[in-house]
Design a protein around this motif. Sequence first.
Motif, PDB file in Angstrom:
ATOM      1  N   GLY A  79       0.837  -1.194   0.000  1.00  0.00           N
ATOM      2  CA  GLY A  79       0.000   0.000   0.000  1.00  0.00           C
ATOM      3  C   GLY A  79       0.871   1.242   0.000  1.00  0.00           C
ATOM      4  N   ILE A  80       0.396   2.308  -0.620  1.00  0.00           N
ATOM      5  CA  ILE A  80       1.130   3.567  -0.685  1.00  0.00           C
ATOM      6  C   ILE A  80       0.212   4.685  -0.216  1.00  0.00           C
ATOM      7  CG2 ILE A  80       2.303   5.213  -2.206  1.00  0.00           C
ATOM      8  CD1 ILE A  80       3.130   2.898  -3.969  1.00  0.00           C
ATOM      9  N   ARG A  81       0.683   5.434   0.784  1.00  0.00           N
ATOM     10  CA  ARG A  81      -0.053   6.596   1.290  1.00  0.00           C
ATOM     11  C   ARG A  81      -1.484   6.254   1.695  1.00  0.00           C
ATOM     12  NH1 ARG A  81       1.888  11.634  -2.612  1.00  0.00           N
ATOM     13  NH2 ARG A  81       3.972  11.822  -1.682  1.00  0.00           N
ATOM     14  N   GLY A  82      -1.631   5.184   2.435  1.00  0.00           N
ATOM     15  CA  GLY A  82      -2.949   4.796   2.912  1.00  0.00           C
ATOM     16  C   GLY A  82      -3.763   3.991   1.931  1.00  0.00           C
ATOM     17  N   GLY A  83      -3.264   3.810   0.702  1.00  0.00           N
ATOM     18  CA  GLY A  83      -3.984   3.024  -0.283  1.00  0.00           C
ATOM     19  C   GLY A  83      -3.846   1.538  -0.014  1.00  0.00           C
ATOM     20  N   ASP A 101      -3.670  10.782   7.871  1.00  0.00           N
ATOM     21  CA  ASP A 101      -4.975  10.915   8.522  1.00  0.00           C
ATOM     22  C   ASP A 101      -6.056  10.530   7.518  1.00  0.00           C
ATOM     23  OD1 ASP A 101      -6.839  11.999  10.683  1.00  0.00           O
ATOM     24  OD2 ASP A 101      -7.413  13.218   8.953  1.00  0.00           O
ATOM     25  N   ALA A 102      -7.038   9.747   7.973  1.00  0.00           N
ATOM     26  CA  ALA A 102      -8.127   9.316   7.103  1.00  0.00           C
ATOM     27  C   ALA A 102      -9.456   9.802   7.661  1.00  0.00           C
ATOM     28  CB  ALA A 102      -8.147   7.796   6.970  1.00  0.00           C
ATOM     29  N   ASP A 103     -10.125  10.616   6.886  1.00  0.00           N
ATOM     30  CA  ASP A 103     -11.465  11.087   7.251  1.00  0.00           C
ATOM     31  C   ASP A 103     -12.471  10.196   6.536  1.00  0.00           C
ATOM     32  OD1 ASP A 103     -13.702  12.455   8.013  1.00  0.00           O
ATOM     33  OD2 ASP A 103     -13.414  14.129   6.613  1.00  0.00           O
ATOM     34  N   LEU A 104     -12.862   9.112   7.207  1.00  0.00           N
ATOM     35  CA  LEU A 104     -13.689   8.076   6.599  1.00  0.00           C
ATOM     36  C   LEU A 104     -15.150   8.270   6.966  1.00  0.00           C
ATOM     37  CD1 LEU A 104     -13.966   5.324   5.094  1.00  0.00           C
ATOM     38  CD2 LEU A 104     -13.559   4.224   7.304  1.00  0.00           C
ATOM     39  N   LYS A 105     -16.017   8.207   5.966  1.00  0.00           N
ATOM     40  CA  LYS A 105     -17.444   8.311   6.184  1.00  0.00           C
ATOM     41  C   LYS A 105     -18.092   6.985   5.796  1.00  0.00           C
ATOM     42  CE  LYS A 105     -17.577  13.306   5.374  1.00  0.00           C
ATOM     43  NZ  LYS A 105     -18.151  14.413   4.589  1.00  0.00           N
ATOM     44  N   GLN A 106     -18.582   6.251   6.797  1.00  0.00           N
ATOM     45  CA  GLN A 106     -19.275   4.998   6.543  1.00  0.00           C
ATOM     46  C   GLN A 106     -20.276   4.762   7.658  1.00  0.00           C
ATOM     47  OE1 GLN A 106     -16.635   1.644   6.615  1.00  0.00           O
ATOM     48  NE2 GLN A 106     -16.161   1.850   8.768  1.00  0.00           N
ATOM     49  N   LEU A 107     -21.089   3.717   7.502  1.00  0.00           N
ATOM     50  CA  LEU A 107     -22.104   3.430   8.496  1.00  0.00           C
ATOM     51  C   LEU A 107     -21.464   3.082   9.827  1.00  0.00           C
ATOM     52  CD1 LEU A 107     -24.551   1.254   6.344  1.00  0.00           C
ATOM     53  CD2 LEU A 107     -24.836   3.655   7.009  1.00  0.00           C
ATOM     54  N   PRO A 108     -21.968   3.632  10.932  1.00  0.00           N
ATOM     55  CA  PRO A 108     -21.381   3.332  12.240  1.00  0.00           C
ATOM     56  C   PRO A 108     -21.586   1.869  12.625  1.00  0.00           C
ATOM     57  CG  PRO A 108     -23.445   4.550  12.488  1.00  0.00           C
ATOM     58  CD  PRO A 108     -23.129   4.551  11.034  1.00  0.00           C
ATOM     59  N   GLY A 109     -20.622   1.328  13.371  1.00  0.00           N
ATOM     60  CA  GLY A 109     -20.757  -0.029  13.884  1.00  0.00           C
ATOM     61  C   GLY A 109     -20.226  -1.108  12.971  1.00  0.00           C
ATOM     62  N   THR A 110     -19.778  -0.748  11.754  1.00  0.00           N
ATOM     63  CA  THR A 110     -19.243  -1.758  10.850  1.00  0.00           C
ATOM     64  C   THR A 110     -17.755  -1.970  11.108  1.00  0.00           C
ATOM     65  OG1 THR A 110     -18.848  -0.079   9.157  1.00  0.00           O
ATOM     66  CG2 THR A 110     -20.941  -1.264   9.061  1.00  0.00           C
ATOM     67  N   GLU A 111     -17.285  -3.155  10.745  1.00  0.00           N
ATOM     68  CA  GLU A 111     -15.888  -3.503  10.929  1.00  0.00           C
ATOM     69  C   GLU A 111     -15.212  -3.499   9.564  1.00  0.00           C
ATOM     70  OE1 GLU A 111     -13.242  -7.265  12.655  1.00  0.00           O
ATOM     71  OE2 GLU A 111     -15.425  -7.179  12.979  1.00  0.00           O
ATOM     72  N   SER A 112     -14.113  -2.731   9.438  1.00  0.00           N
ATOM     73  CA  SER A 112     -13.421  -2.579   8.165  1.00  0.00           C
ATOM     74  C   SER A 112     -12.216  -3.492   8.112  1.00  0.00           C
ATOM     75  CB  SER A 112     -12.987  -1.118   7.982  1.00  0.00           C
ATOM     76  OG  SER A 112     -12.138  -0.987   6.880  1.00  0.00           O
ATOM     77  N   ARG A 113     -12.027  -4.160   6.963  1.00  0.00           N
ATOM     78  CA  ARG A 113     -10.878  -5.053   6.812  1.00  0.00           C
ATOM     79  C   ARG A 113      -9.632  -4.305   6.380  1.00  0.00           C
ATOM     80  NH1 ARG A 113     -11.292 -10.103   2.745  1.00  0.00           N
ATOM     81  NH2 ARG A 113     -12.517 -10.988   4.444  1.00  0.00           N
ATOM     82  N   ASN A 114      -9.753  -3.293   5.511  1.00  0.00           N
ATOM     83  CA  ASN A 114      -8.573  -2.673   4.913  1.00  0.00           C
ATOM     84  C   ASN A 114      -8.405  -1.200   5.257  1.00  0.00           C
ATOM     85  OD1 ASN A 114      -7.935  -5.098   3.536  1.00  0.00           O
ATOM     86  ND2 ASN A 114      -9.390  -4.598   1.923  1.00  0.00           N
ATOM     87  N   THR A 115      -9.440  -0.382   5.027  1.00  0.00           N
ATOM     88  CA  THR A 115      -9.275   1.065   5.098  1.00  0.00           C
ATOM     89  C   THR A 115      -8.803   1.535   6.459  1.00  0.00           C
ATOM     90  OG1 THR A 115     -10.971   1.361   3.410  1.00  0.00           O
ATOM     91  CG2 THR A 115     -10.404   3.272   4.741  1.00  0.00           C
TER      92      THR A 115
END
Length: 617
Positions: A90-94, A515-529
């Motif tokens: 991954g590069i720069r958070g990707g 820094d990652a400003d992530l917008k997603q549904l609350p309560g979910t579990e993320s594998r990568n981001t």
Amino acid sequence: MKKILLIPVLILHSYSVKAIQDSTTVDLGEVIIQENRIEIPFNKVSRNISIVSRKEIETTPARSLQEVLSFTPGVDVRQRGVSGVQGDIGIRGGGFEQTLMLINGIKMTDPQTGHHIMNIPIPLQAIQRVEIMKGPASRIYGQNAYAGAVNVVTMLPESKGLNIQAYGGDFGMKGFSVVSALPVTLPFGTYKQSLSVSHDASNGHWYNSDYKVSNVFYEGGMDLNEKNEIRTMVGYTDRSFGANGFYTNSFPDQWESIQTFIASLSHTYSHENVYLQTRAYWRRNSDEFRLRRNEPEFFTNNHVSDVFALELNGRYQSKLGTTGFGLEGRQEKIESNNLGDRERAFLGVFAEHRIEFWENFDFRAGVYSNYYNEYGWKHFPGAELGYQINNSSRLYTNYGASYRIPSFTELYYQDPSNLSNPDLTPEEAQSFEFGYKYGNKGLRLEVVYFNRHTKNLIDWNREPSDIEPNPNRWMPRNISEVTFQGIEIGLQQALKLGSKNFNLSEISLSYNYIDADLKQLPGTESRNTLNAMRHQVIAGVRSEIFTNLELNIKARYIERMALDPYFLMDIRMDYNRLKTFGFFAEASNVTNTDYIEAGFVQMPRRWFRAGISINLQ
């Protein structure tokens, strides 16, 4: 844990030998970045690019390309096991799906999954250097270069040579590599060629983590005349490994076997102000995956993917600057008992121009246009502006748009732990960066700010659970949007401090914050981001002791957004590295850290390996 140091002994017939000169010390200002069209000296590039030289590859405490890249600022290497069995870049958070891997400019894109892009069939000892372009590179390399690109560069030697290495270490680890250069003089010119083979194996550092990796790589080429050159490349890698914790913690007996084949043929015409290169390549990847190693009838996936591509790249130098242009066509196919039989085709067109003006300014702009039958035409513009303050200092900024089509795995894969999502839409991003470079008298300094705003980011999510292991299945979804921004500070100083018995030759230090400003549904579990890096500190010290002893110490501090931080230290010692007969020893994770980089794989505690090298010329 029982430690075993195995040092193979090789007996050679006596013959005339000449010590190899240390030609690996290169002034980066003289290095030409090998993009497919416009070529620019490293010190005039208006991008954040890292170069790993041959000397760094040789002296870094690493047994694989993945491990070498883990010491590169801004690059997040997440290994499942050791020695490059499988590692995501991954590069720069990707994520690993957002990074493009190339060999001499030829793309190693895998339509099945980005987990396979590091199936590089080249022994580490055969790599001349590695170029890491951070930030969007779609305008230069196409739609797969979403967050960055890594180009592995090999060279065809002018003279005969032979390098042999053999090593052994903990966990029943053993391996060897043979890299040979065999130029042949013909009536109409010299045909340069090299052949490299390697094999690595281990019993594994924990349950069901054994592996065997074999590589064969051939490269040949010759100048037909002053204007025309042909070049060919063939590589094959075979990897079989226990995959405990690779993709899920519900099935510890996972197993995988992967074979990757790459072949290419290119022709280059260069005369005065015109450069044209045409090439064709084919990449095949076969992947067998079992949830239970010894019970293939329980659950087995068999995938065979093929990529066929034709490319035309060129440039024209005029009084108005340098114009670059290109055309590519690529077909991707897969036959799979899980994903089905799928096929898709791409067409890409490149155009760009670079000018220098007002003595110290340079400007480069262009666009890559991509056609894919399901989404139609997409256009990715980009531009770079540089200001050369003086011979040592440079300011630069750039902008780029990037785009990534979902892999076949994201669209169609299902198993007891994962669900597919054929309704995924492509990811799109807008990125920019500002940077400052300084290079003088052995000192290199670079400070960069970057920002990448993504729409429709693809990530694997699942609902949380109080049950361990979590019984809910992962599913890829388009997250509404996410913004990655951060800074990178890198410092490298070549030195000659000390006496003839001890010389401190180089120190390096880098820091990355994301820094990652992530917008997603609350309560979910993320594998990568949410597992992207937040803080990365890399430090290195290289020294020379007496005449022929080199010591390289590397340290890393990694803190990811949803994982515990960890600190690692690795050490390598080389004796007679450039002489006919040499010895090396490495210690990894000297601090005995307990850590996980990817999946659910517990990485090994402190471990050792050692070996010998033979250089003939």
